[in-house]
Motif scaffolding. Structure first.
Motif, mmCIF file in Angstrom:
data_model
loop_
_atom_site.group_PDB
_atom_site.id
_atom_site.type_symbol
_atom_site.label_atom_id
_atom_site.label_comp_id
_atom_site.label_asym_id
_atom_site.label_seq_id
_atom_site.Cartn_x
_atom_site.Cartn_y
_atom_site.Cartn_z
ATOM 1 N N ARG A 136 -3.410 6.361 6.955
ATOM 2 C CA ARG A 136 -2.434 7.442 6.965
ATOM 3 C C ARG A 136 -0.995 6.929 7.001
ATOM 4 N NH1 ARG A 136 -4.306 12.235 10.962
ATOM 5 N NH2 ARG A 136 -2.432 13.158 10.002
ATOM 6 N N THR A 137 -0.788 5.711 7.513
ATOM 7 C CA THR A 137 0.588 5.199 7.603
ATOM 8 C C THR A 137 1.228 5.023 6.227
ATOM 9 O OG1 THR A 137 0.179 4.129 9.732
ATOM 10 C CG2 THR A 137 2.035 3.305 8.440
ATOM 11 N N PRO A 138 0.562 4.392 5.235
ATOM 12 C CA PRO A 138 1.175 4.310 3.904
ATOM 13 C C PRO A 138 1.436 5.685 3.293
ATOM 14 C CG PRO A 138 -0.653 2.778 4.071
ATOM 15 C CD PRO A 138 -0.706 3.638 5.302
ATOM 16 N N VAL A 139 0.535 6.628 3.531
ATOM 17 C CA VAL A 139 0.725 7.982 3.000
ATOM 18 C C VAL A 139 1.938 8.630 3.651
ATOM 19 C CG1 VAL A 139 -0.262 10.306 2.893
ATOM 20 C CG2 VAL A 139 -1.678 8.312 2.362
ATOM 21 N N ARG A 140 2.073 8.456 4.972
ATOM 22 C CA ARG A 140 3.207 9.041 5.687
ATOM 23 C C ARG A 140 4.519 8.466 5.157
ATOM 24 N NH1 ARG A 140 1.490 7.998 10.607
ATOM 25 N NH2 ARG A 140 0.177 9.852 10.557
ATOM 26 N N GLU A 141 4.554 7.159 4.903
ATOM 27 C CA GLU A 141 5.762 6.530 4.359
ATOM 28 C C GLU A 141 6.060 7.065 2.959
ATOM 29 O OE1 GLU A 141 5.486 2.298 4.509
ATOM 30 O OE2 GLU A 141 4.918 2.269 6.632
ATOM 31 N N ALA A 142 5.009 7.245 2.165
ATOM 32 C CA ALA A 142 5.192 7.775 0.811
ATOM 33 C C ALA A 142 5.746 9.192 0.851
ATOM 34 C CB ALA A 142 3.854 7.753 0.065
ATOM 35 N N LEU A 143 5.262 10.005 1.755
ATOM 36 C CA LEU A 143 5.697 11.397 1.835
ATOM 37 C C LEU A 143 7.166 11.510 2.242
ATOM 38 C CD1 LEU A 143 2.559 13.129 3.420
ATOM 39 C CD2 LEU A 143 3.251 13.046 1.003
ATOM 40 N N LYS A 144 7.633 10.578 3.042
ATOM 41 C CA LYS A 144 9.057 10.592 3.402
ATOM 42 C C LYS A 144 9.923 10.429 2.149
ATOM 43 C CE LYS A 144 8.524 8.690 8.089
ATOM 44 N NZ LYS A 144 8.767 7.497 8.947
ATOM 45 N N ARG A 145 9.536 9.526 1.273
ATOM 46 C CA ARG A 145 10.278 9.309 0.042
ATOM 47 C C ARG A 145 10.184 10.520 -0.874
ATOM 48 N NH1 ARG A 145 8.444 3.635 -2.445
ATOM 49 N NH2 ARG A 145 9.964 4.277 -4.025
ATOM 50 N N LEU A 146 9.016 11.113 -0.941
ATOM 51 C CA LEU A 146 8.805 12.242 -1.844
ATOM 52 C C LEU A 146 9.573 13.479 -1.395
ATOM 53 C CD1 LEU A 146 5.022 11.606 -2.432
ATOM 54 C CD2 LEU A 146 6.825 11.400 -4.150
ATOM 55 N N GLN A 147 9.804 13.596 -0.097
ATOM 56 C CA GLN A 147 10.618 14.706 0.392
ATOM 57 C C GLN A 147 12.070 14.515 -0.051
ATOM 58 O OE1 GLN A 147 10.151 15.598 4.539
ATOM 59 N NE2 GLN A 147 11.630 17.261 4.510
ATOM 60 N N LEU A 168 0.830 -1.201 0.000
ATOM 61 C CA LEU A 168 0.000 0.000 0.000
ATOM 62 C C LEU A 168 0.865 1.252 0.000
ATOM 63 C CD1 LEU A 168 -2.905 -0.892 2.469
ATOM 64 C CD2 LEU A 168 -2.986 -0.764 -0.020
ATOM 65 N N ALA A 169 1.981 1.217 0.726
ATOM 66 C CA ALA A 169 2.871 2.381 0.771
ATOM 67 C C ALA A 169 3.450 2.670 -0.604
ATOM 68 C CB ALA A 169 3.989 2.156 1.782
ATOM 69 N N GLU A 170 3.829 1.617 -1.337
ATOM 70 C CA GLU A 170 4.377 1.799 -2.679
ATOM 71 C C GLU A 170 3.320 2.342 -3.631
ATOM 72 O OE1 GLU A 170 7.047 1.857 -5.855
ATOM 73 O OE2 GLU A 170 7.441 1.630 -3.705
#
Length: 231
Positions: A61-72, A25-27
């Motif tokens: 929200r956890t998958p979104v939070r993980e995704a945002l770390k990569r996008l930063q 889901l995070a990916e």
């Protein structure tokens, strides 16, 4: 709105990537948010709200939070203390730096793809070549053409079979595409720009690394010229 898997949060979605690869889901959240940022569906400078993104994508929200770390890390979003998280601004002064990297690495990726592409890679590229053939027919609007452009670049990078090279080029192509989208209404012959990929794909599928490298470099140089003419 774009929906992802509706599996229980924390589990694997039932849908897989091409080739049977299962995506977490995070990916999947990462890819969806990334492309919204790249295509300026999330406008430069716009605030990023985890909860709204989670709801629109149908994930927690956890998958979104993980995704945002990569996008930063990929310079697509930025976080300011006590202010929040925002889509990064598109800075035209970055064009020269991005092009400098791409002019060296895009030809390398194209040449390696011509040497290393598997039968599956060639099938993907051939299908994209057929899609490109319809670019001049008016069947695609500019946004659809930009999505097609991204698909071609990512398929070439994947066919090079060098994960470090692929990762670097995907990130820089994403940043370049944001600049392109910013000036989309000022650019002429969008279909012609995307159709330039046709001979490149043919060279890769035919296993012609020198020709592929030359065409890839020419495409990047043409991209920068078109943007500078539109400014």
């Amino acid at each position: 709105m774009q929906q992802l898997a509706t599996e229980p949060r924390g589990g694997e979605p039932t849908g897989g990537a091409p080739g049977g690869e299962e995506l977490s889901l995070a990916e999947r959240a990462y890819r969806a948010i990334r492309d919204r940022l790249v295509m300026l569906e999330i406008r430069p400078g716009a605030p990023i709200h985890e909860e709204q993104l989670a709801q629109s994508l149908g994930v927690g929200r956890t998958p979104v939070r993980e995704a945002l770390k990569r996008l930063q890390y990929e310079r697509l979003i930025t976080t300011y203390p006590r202010r929040g998280t925002f889509a990064t601004e598109v800075n035209i002064t970055d064009l020269a730096h991005i092009s400098e990297v791409r002019q060296e690495l895009e030809p390398l990726a194209a040449a390696q793809a011509a040497r290393r592409a598997t039968a599956a890679d060639r099938a993907v590229l051939t299908a994209l070549r057929q899609e490109l053939a319809s670019a001049d027919s008016g069947r695609h609007d500019d946004t659809e053409l930009m999505h097609l452009d991204l698909q071609v670049h990512r398929a070439v990078y994947a066919a090079a079979h060098n994960p470090y090279l692929e990762d670097t080029l995907v990130r820089h192509d994403n940043l370049a595409t944001r600049i392109w989208c910013l000036f989309l209404d000022r650019l002429s012959d969008m279909a012609g720009h995307v159709e330039e990929h046709g001979p490149l794909i043919e060279a890769i599928v035919a296993g012609e690394p020198e020709k592929a490298a030359r065409l890839a470099r020419g495409h990047v140089e043409g991209f920068e010229r078109a943007i500078r003419a539109a400014i």
